[in-house]
Each structure stands twice: as structure tokens, then as C-alpha cells.
Scaffold this active site. Structure first.
Site, PDB file in Angstrom:
ATOM      1  CE  LYS A 138      -3.893   1.824   2.770  1.00 40.75           C
ATOM      2  NZ  LYS A 138      -4.721   1.584   3.973  1.00 40.75           N
ATOM      3  CB  SER A 153      -8.121   3.299   2.972  1.00 36.68           C
ATOM      4  OG  SER A 153      -7.231   2.785   3.931  1.00 36.68           O
ATOM      5  CB  SER A 162      -8.085   0.327   5.782  1.00 38.33           C
ATOM      6  OG  SER A 162      -8.839   1.494   5.694  1.00 38.33           O
TER       7      SER A 162
HETATM    8  N1  GLN Z   1     -12.933   3.621   6.685  1.00 40.77           N
HETATM    9  C1  GLN Z   1     -12.290   4.048   7.866  1.00 40.77           C
HETATM   10  C2  GLN Z   1     -11.900   5.489   7.742  1.00 40.77           C
HETATM   11  O1  GLN Z   1     -12.225   6.060   6.778  1.00 40.77           O
HETATM   12  C3  GLN Z   1     -11.110   3.193   8.149  1.00 40.77           C
HETATM   13  C4  GLN Z   1      -9.968   3.526   7.294  1.00 40.77           C
HETATM   14  C5  GLN Z   1      -8.754   2.739   7.637  1.00 40.77           C
HETATM   15  O2  GLN Z   1      -8.811   1.713   8.280  1.00 40.77           O
HETATM   16  N2  GLN Z   1      -7.623   3.279   7.250  1.00 40.77           N
HETATM   17  O3  GLN Z   1     -11.298   6.059   8.592  1.00 40.77           O
END
Ligand code: GLN
Length: 488
Positions: free
Chosen positions: A77, A152, A176
Site C-alpha cells: 500500500k 482504504s 481498511s
Molecule cells: N474507513 C475508515 C476510515 O475512513 C477506516 C480507514 C482505515 O482503516 N484506514 O477512517
């Protein structure tokens, strides 16, 4: 060759039955063919990868020792620092940023002789649940290109599902890794907070962030954990060896957990889509047939997890993202009138809408007069949620619940409705607040042939058992073997 798991490929390469160069070339052929559709990578590093692969092949032919991931093409990532290529975090503000050092996990992958294929797309600064918040490109779900891959870590996950690499590293602040794994039909593990070093991971919510593997099989996740887990003196929140030494997660992976007790939270999970609930019940039936005992638990504070998370995560983000000021590094506005405009214009020009929203929410929650009402209260709720987990784990070895309330949604469906987007994290966020490990494994498909994930949560440091529990199910089912037909 792309039907092999990472571990199978590794074993063949190590035995001289397959070549890493061939595997890497095959991956890049698929990238060439499918990447214009999937959009998993922000950047790839073909020459570098082939060089690394050739080196592994040469060392194996010469009988020299090689690492645990020798020759296996992996994706990272793009919020993990690499000295090669850019580290963009999916943001225009870091579009041309070159990191001066490698993240510890990257060093560990390299030391294990993995072949790094490229840096995967993501929601900007990992803020999002669909990868639509990327400031740089669009990623689609390999199972249905009109749908999001989740987020994400959507790029890394789409790369694994689309066979554009053999395994990947993602990061999970509120789901994410697990949510995209569920949406794309692969395995994704968020380890215990501190189990894997965060050194070199661009910070979003520092008390929640954790790096973990995204793979095709549970064994591959165990293999990746063998490489990346462990104490790192460069990360003061990484867990001391003396408290919880990282172990060999593959060693006993195939040993079933005896007298397994599974907790379920019927009240909390009743809100998920019917087909998601059905897949969960069927998965639990499989465990029952394997002799597991099911206990119903009440976790009354889980309902407040989203509210607490969106105060804590945004508060931490507002502080972490203050460093992007147009002065130190990253985008700098071209025609500032004065020094104030260096900050304000640089930030206004290069941050996306969701990032700005969160910085404002977080700054508000931390501001004097509101700190107690929001931030402090959210920390108290966080403690209550931890307590709920402690209570549940007194009666069980693990908790099972859906990963997300739905399967992969349509591109554009939620992106203009932040609250709806936030609600898609309802089942994943609590694990981050409590710091415990959680995994998503494939457990079925809905009527539209979209994958569904089963989430299994375990107590702090419980990864070894968690992986064994996940493996018990994987052995009995073949969901994980299904592949998207994107290239047919
Ligand atoms: N969807 C969650 C957020 O927007 C988690 C994102 C993540 O785990 N980086 O914060």
C-alpha cells in the site's frame, strides 16, 4: 503460475521447480493486460522487481540460503515508505514525495527476499472505505468493475484478488484491510496494535493504525506475519519481545483449536444485509459441525464505536497531517503572497475533500472548550468498548461477526454521503479501538456473485490461535479458491 498461493510459489521457487523471474514476468504480463481496467497500482517497479527475482533465482541455483518469501511478487500500500519510487499516500500533496528511508516492514520484506512489484492505490491518507477518495486514481473491484474494491487498502486488495501480485501489505485504522478483503474475496488480517512495526507507515490515526497482510489463503497470511511481525526499536508502540514474542504462525496452523468457543453478538449484527447474515450463520454452522460451542454475548457499547472512532481518528489525523505545510516536504503552492498563504494555499490546493473534512472535524474536537465534550468522552467510550471485549473473551476464544453490512457497493453510491460511508465500518472499527486482532476470510457470495467475508476477532496477541481458527474453516470450504472472471 498465477493460480498458486504465495506459499506454494515460495516452496516451488525454493525447491528449484519454479523461477522467480518467470513468476514476476507473469505478474507483469497480467498487470499490462488488466491494470488499465483494475487500477490497483499507483506505481510499479518492473526493472527493480525483475532484478530482485533474478538474484533470488541465481542464489537458489548456487545453493545459497534465501529468505522466507524468496522470489514472491508482493504489493505494498502506498502509505509505507520506500526509498525506490514515490510514496504518495494516495494524495496530491505527496505525489512526488521520495522517502529517505524504507519502512521497517519494507526492510523485512526485502530481507525475506520478496520481490516488490509496486505501490498500491488507496484512499487519500487511508481515509475512506472505497478507495474513491484517492487523489490519484480509480480502482475497481475485480469481481465487478462497476463496484468499489473497498478501502482504504483497495488497490492492494484488488491486486491480490486480480492476481496482479501474490500477496500484499495493507494498513488498517478502522477496517481498511478487512473490509476490502471481504469485498474482494481474499484474506486480510489486522494484527494486534503494536504487533507489526509502524515505523515508516505514514500516520493517520496513530493509536489505531496497524499494518497487516492481504493474501489469498490463511497460510499466506501466516507466512507474511512470520516475516513482518516483531518488536522494532524504531517504533515505541511496537510490542516488546518479552511481553509477546512473535512466533512461527505456520508451525501449528493446521492444528484445530480444541473445545473452541465462539461468541456471537446477535443484537449488534442484526443490521447487516440478509445475505451477509445468512453467510455468517452458515459459516457458524460449519464451526458447529467441527465441534465448536456458540455463546451469545452482549456488547452494549459497540453501538457507539463509530461515533467514538470518528472523533479519535479525526483528532489524531488533524494533528498528524499538520506536517504537510508546504515547507518541509510535499506540495508547495507556487505563488504565495506571504508565509500564511504557503500553508493555507499548499494545503487547500493539494488535500482532497475528505481529508479536509477530517482535519476540520478533528481540530474542532480538540479545540479548547470542546476537548472534554468530544475527545475525552470518546476516549471513555473506547475504554468501555475494550471492557466489552474483555467480557466477551472471558466466555469465548473468539468473536464472529460480519466484516461489513453489505457486499461491495457501486462506485459513486456512497461517495457523496460521508455518513453512509462511515456506517460501512460499523463491524470493523471496534477492533481498532480495542487494539485486538481481527481477520476477514472468504465465506460465500451473494446473489450477484460478490464475495462475503467472515470476521473473526481474538484477544490481544491472539493471532496464532486466530489464524488456526480461520484455517479450520478454510479447510472445510472452497470459497477462497474462486477467482474473479475479469480476464476471461
Ligand atoms: N474507513 C475508515 C476510515 O475512513 C477506516 C480507514 C482505515 O482503516 N484506514 O477512517
Amino acid at each position: 503460475m498465477d493460480e498458486l498461493s504465495a506459499k506454494e510459489l515460495r516452496d516451488r521457487i525454493a525447491a528449484g521447480q519454479a523461477s522467480s523471474v518467470e513468476a514476476t514476468e507473469a505478474v507483469f504480463e497480467r498487470i499490462q493486460k488488466l491494470e488499465p481496467t483494475i487500477g490497483a497500482y499507483i506505481s510499479t517497479c518492473r526493472d527493480r522487481a525483475l532484478e530482485a527475482a533474478a538474484d533470488v533465482d541465481r542464489r537458489i541455483a548456487a545453493g545459497e540460503p534465501v529468505g522466507q518469501l524468496a522470489g514472491v511478487p508482493v504489493a505494498i500500500k502506498d502509505n509505507m515508505c520506500t526509498t525506490f519510487g514515490a510514496t504518495t499516500c494516495g494524495s496530491k500533496i505527496l505525489e512526488n514525495f521520495r522517502a529517505p528511508y524504507n519502512a521497517t516492514v519494507v526492510e523485512k520484506l526485502l530481507a525475506a527476499d520478496a520481490v516488490i512489484v509496486g505501490k498500491a492505490n488507496m484512499d487519500e491518507f487511508a481515509m475512506g472505505s472505497s478507495t474513491e477518495n484517492s487523489g490519484l486514481k480509480k480502482t475497481v473491484n475485480p469481481w465487478d468493475t462497476t463496484r468499489v474494491p473497498g478501502g482504504s487498502s483497495g488497490g492492494a486488495t484488488a491486486a491480490v484478488a486480480g492476481r496482479l501480485c501474490f500477496a500484499a501489505l495493507g494498513s488498517d485504522t478502522g477496517g481498511s484491510i478487512r473490509q476490502p478483503a471481504s469485498f474482494c474475496g481474499v484474506v486480510g488480517l489486522k494484527p494486534t496494535y503494536g504487533r507489526v512495526s509502524r515505523f515508516g507507515l505514514v500516520a493517520y490515526g496513530s493509536s489505531l493504525d496497524q499494518i497487516g497482510p492481504i493474501t489469498r489463503t490463511v497460510a499466506d497470511t501466516a507466512l507474511m506475519m512470520n516475516v513482518i511481525a516483531g518488536h522494532d526499536p524504531a517504533d515505541s508502540t511496537s510490542i516488546d519481545k518479552a511481553i509477546a514474542p512473535a512466533c512461527d504462525y505456520l508451525e501449528k496452523l493446521d492444528e484445530s483449536v480444541e473445545n473452541l468457543r465462539i461468541a456471537i453478538v446477535p443484537q449488534f449484527t442484526a443490521g447487516a444485509d440478509e445475505q451477509v447474515q445468512k453467510a455468517l450463520s452458515e459459516a457458524i454452522e460449519v464451526y458447529k459441525e467441527l465441534g465448536a460451542e456458540i455463546v451469545e454475548v452482549d456488547m452494549p457499547h459497540l453501538d457507539y464505536a463509530i461515533a467514538a472512532y470518528y472523533v479519535i481518528a479525526t483528532a489524531e489525523a488533524s494533528s498528524n497531517l499538520a506536517r504537510y505545510d508546504g515547507v518541509h516536504y510535499g506540495h508547495r503552492t507556487e505563488t504565495p503572497k506571504d508565509y500564511v498563504e504557503v500553508y493555507s494555499k499548499s494545503r487547500a490546493e493539494a488535500f482532497g475533500q475528505e481529508v479536509k473534512r477530517r482535519i476540520m472535524l478533528g481540530t474542532y474536537a480538540l479545540s479548547s472548550g470542546y476537548y472534554d465534550a468530544y475527545y475525552l468522552k470518546a476516549l471513555k467510550v473506547r475504554n468501555l468498548i475494550r471492557g466489552d471485549f474483555t467480557g466477551a473473551f472471558e466466555k469465548s476464544d473468539c468473536i464472529m461477526m460480519p466484516v461489513a453490512p453489505t457486499t461491495a457497493f457501486k462506485i459513486g453510491e456512497k461517495v457523496n454521503d460521508p455518513l453512509q460511508m462511515y456506517l460501512s465500518d460499523i463491524y470493523t472499527i471496534a477492533a481498532n479501538l480495542a487494539g485486538i486482532p481481527g481477520i476477514s476470510i472468504p465465506c460465500g457470495f451473494d446473489q450477484e456473485n460478490l464475495p462475503i467475508g467472515l470476521q473473526i476477532l481474538a484477544p490481544t496477541f491472539g493471532e496464532e490461535k486466530l489464524l488456526r481458527i480461520a484455517r479450520m474453516y478454510e479447510k472445510e470450504t472452497d470459497w477462497y479458491k474462486r477467482e474473479p472472471s475479469i480476464d476471461v
